[in-house]
Scaffold this motif. Structure first.
Motif: not given
Length: 266
Positions: A2-6, A9-13, A148-155
């Motif tokens: 979703x948008x929050x995950x994307x 992910x961009x911030x983490x990258x 991955x844990x942070x992105x999954x939590x944002x789902x």
């Protein structure tokens, strides 16, 4: 995603790349300082090339490390086995890192008309480099696991659109008003989908993707042709292959594909 995950992910990258840049600068300056104290004469350009080729070689291993973090772990493997497999994978990845790093340096030195020499005593140098690589490798693994844990939590499901409570299903001259929370599972059937509702199967002319969007986050995809209601799932049993079987509250067993295993276990 979703948008929050994307966005996350961009911030983490971006944060990861900035961290690598800071590490590169620190390592270059540290190496130059050590060389100066030891009376070793080396150009700043060469030291930068050494550091840049090492980082670039590590970046090529990122997809493999991400795959390891995503697929090696419970429920497929116990934590001790998972840690052992990830540690074992460090050997070929370190060899890849060292080999690619050396070849990139050779290419640069050849382009400037000189020769790059890495090995003095191969066995000693490889062991030395592996010990250094092990620390970098586990930093990459740790970052991948945390990300991955942070992105999954944002789902989280979108809160601005309320899922429908009733699904209208036409059956000849009759239109069924089907409560969404009474549908157990949905199967694709050509140009139709089969809705399992109240002990019967209704045929609904729609694609699986369209029905999934209409049903909302209360349903999860477990196979390319199958959805199940999350609240109806009572057990998830994973095979060695990574495929799995879900058992519903009414005793129905449905097969799921390993591609969708993470979604049903979140």
């Amino acid at each position: 995603m979703n948008g929050a995950q994307r966005r996350l992910a961009l911030v983490l990258g971006a944060g990861f790349l900035l961290t690598l840049a800071a590490v590169m600068v620190a390592n270059v300056e540290s190496t130059l300082s050590d060389f100066a104290l030891a009376g070793v004469h080396e150009t700043r350009t060469h030291v930068w090339i050494w550091e840049a080729t090492s980082i670039l070689a590590w970046l090529t291993t990122a997809p493999v490390i991400w795959w390891l973090v995503r697929h090696i772990g419970p429920p497929r493997f116990s934590w001790p086995v998972a840690v052992g497999l990830i540690l074992l994978a460090s050997v070929p990845l370190s060899l890849w890192h060292i080999g690619l790093m050396i070849e990139l340096r050779k290419l640069y030195y050849a382009a400037e008309g000189s020769h790059y020499r890495f090995f003095s005593k191969a066995s000693d140098r490889l062991l030395y480099e592996y010990r250094k690589d092990l620390a970098s490798y586990f930093q990459f693994v740790g970052f991948a696991a945390a990300s991955r844990w942070l992105v999954m939590r944002a789902a989280v499901p979108a809160t601005d659109v309320e899922p429908p409570h009733i699904l209208k299903v036409a059956d000849g001259a009759v239109t069924h008003q089907v409560p969404v929370d009474e549908i157990d599972h949905v199967n694709a059937a050509g140009n139709y989908v089969e809705l399992a509702w109240a002990g019967r199967t209704l045929l609904h002319r729609a694609t699986l993707a369209a029905v999934a969007a209409e049903l909302g986050p209360a349903f999860v995809q477990i196979h390319r042709s199958r959805l199940v209601r999350r609240a109806a799932v009572r057990r998830v049993e994973t095979d060695r292959s990574g495929d799995f079987t879900v058992t519903l509250a009414d005793g129905t067993s449905l097969r799921g594909s390993r591609r969708y295993r993470d979604s049903v276990q979140d």
